[in-house]
Design a protein around this motif. Sequence first.
Motif, PDB file in Angstrom:
ATOM      1  N   GLN A   1      28.452  -8.180 -13.126  1.00 45.64           N
ATOM      2  CA  GLN A   1      28.104  -7.050 -13.989  1.00 45.64           C
ATOM      3  C   GLN A   1      29.363  -6.279 -14.402  1.00 45.64           C
ATOM      4  O   GLN A   1      29.465  -5.800 -15.540  1.00 45.64           O
ATOM      5  CB  GLN A   1      27.118  -6.117 -13.267  1.00 45.64           C
ATOM      6  N   GLU A   2      30.319  -6.200 -13.492  1.00 46.46           N
ATOM      7  CA  GLU A   2      31.593  -5.556 -13.823  1.00 46.46           C
ATOM      8  C   GLU A   2      32.324  -6.344 -14.913  1.00 46.46           C
ATOM      9  O   GLU A   2      32.874  -5.752 -15.853  1.00 46.46           O
ATOM     10  CB  GLU A   2      32.455  -5.473 -12.563  1.00 46.46           C
ATOM     11  N   VAL A   3      32.322  -7.669 -14.797  1.00 50.00           N
ATOM     12  CA  VAL A   3      32.980  -8.512 -15.804  1.00 50.00           C
ATOM     13  C   VAL A   3      32.273  -8.380 -17.144  1.00 50.00           C
ATOM     14  O   VAL A   3      32.927  -8.308 -18.201  1.00 50.00           O
ATOM     15  CB  VAL A   3      33.009  -9.985 -15.346  1.00 50.00           C
ATOM     16  N   LEU A   4      30.943  -8.330 -17.133  1.00 48.26           N
ATOM     17  CA  LEU A   4      30.193  -8.187 -18.378  1.00 48.26           C
ATOM     18  C   LEU A   4      30.541  -6.880 -19.076  1.00 48.26           C
ATOM     19  O   LEU A   4      30.795  -6.845 -20.289  1.00 48.26           O
ATOM     20  CB  LEU A   4      28.696  -8.251 -18.077  1.00 48.26           C
ATOM     21  N   THR A   5      30.590  -5.798 -18.312  1.00 48.78           N
ATOM     22  CA  THR A   5      30.947  -4.497 -18.883  1.00 48.78           C
ATOM     23  C   THR A   5      32.370  -4.507 -19.431  1.00 48.78           C
ATOM     24  O   THR A   5      32.630  -4.050 -20.551  1.00 48.78           O
ATOM     25  CB  THR A   5      30.815  -3.397 -17.810  1.00 48.78           C
ATOM     26  N   GLU A   6      33.297  -5.061 -18.659  1.00 50.08           N
ATOM     27  CA  GLU A   6      34.692  -5.122 -19.080  1.00 50.08           C
ATOM     28  C   GLU A   6      34.847  -5.956 -20.352  1.00 50.08           C
ATOM     29  O   GLU A   6      35.608  -5.585 -21.260  1.00 50.08           O
ATOM     30  CB  GLU A   6      35.536  -5.718 -17.966  1.00 50.08           C
ATOM     31  N   THR A   7      34.122  -7.063 -20.437  1.00 43.12           N
ATOM     32  CA  THR A   7      34.222  -7.930 -21.611  1.00 43.12           C
ATOM     33  C   THR A   7      33.735  -7.206 -22.855  1.00 43.12           C
ATOM     34  O   THR A   7      34.352  -7.298 -23.928  1.00 43.12           O
ATOM     35  CB  THR A   7      33.427  -9.219 -21.380  1.00 43.12           C
TER      36      THR A   7
END
Length: 266
Positions: free
Chosen positions: A250-256
């Motif tokens: 979820q952190e990677v999705l937000t960052e992307t």
Amino acid sequence: MTVRQLSLPELAAGCARLGIRQVGLWREPVRAYGVAETSVLVRDAGLRVTTLCRGGFLTAVDADARAAALADNSRAVDEAAALGTDTLVLVSGGLPAGAKDLGAARERVADALMELAPYAGDHGVRLAVEPLHPMYASDRCVVSTLTQALDLAERFPAHQVGVAVDTYHVWWDDRAPAEIARAGASGRIHTFQLADWTTPLPEGVLTGRGRLGDGAIDLRAWTSHVAAAGYTGPIEVELFNEDLWARDGQEVLTETAERFLEHVVG
């Protein structure tokens, strides 16, 4: 694939949280979760499936292997249609063991498209031939440039076969902007994907795609090329990256999503 560590329900929930309304899916997790079940999941989450990835690997010489590849690609078309997407991405396949003739391998891809393209068109699905960087020509994709991809695609109606434009694979090619214009003129840009180029590449090179903004690619310029060619469809971010997969999805999705706004939209 950018957040393959997330289950499909987790991915759908993350997209809803961020206001993302479109998602590109890969066949492996879809088949594991169930095609019908995935269709219901994305629909209930308010998501539209942009593309299904991937079909292809059509370069086999052996008759049985070739028949199996064609059957698998027909199933991929069926899966795309069931998910409500109009685009199936194709990676052509590499050289068969012991072969050295790239041209002959590309012709076998063309021969396979002769069978697959009408079937896809009848199901409302477009085949998007994706050229991959030349470092993959031997084992993964004998179609290395947009020129080669369009030369294949233009043998068929645009509603059956077009191309996938992925910055990771075409950014090095000074002919690519003109080929993007060529593809746009005939309505053959079926999907546009983003990833950055960072070095050194990891061992095996497959998982070397950089986060948006971390590498050498002018992402805004390539987005402008595609827009100038008349493309108004969705833009996908596709990152094969072991470091990203080891993090919280979820952190990677937000960052992307944040990096897309910063480095592409501006």
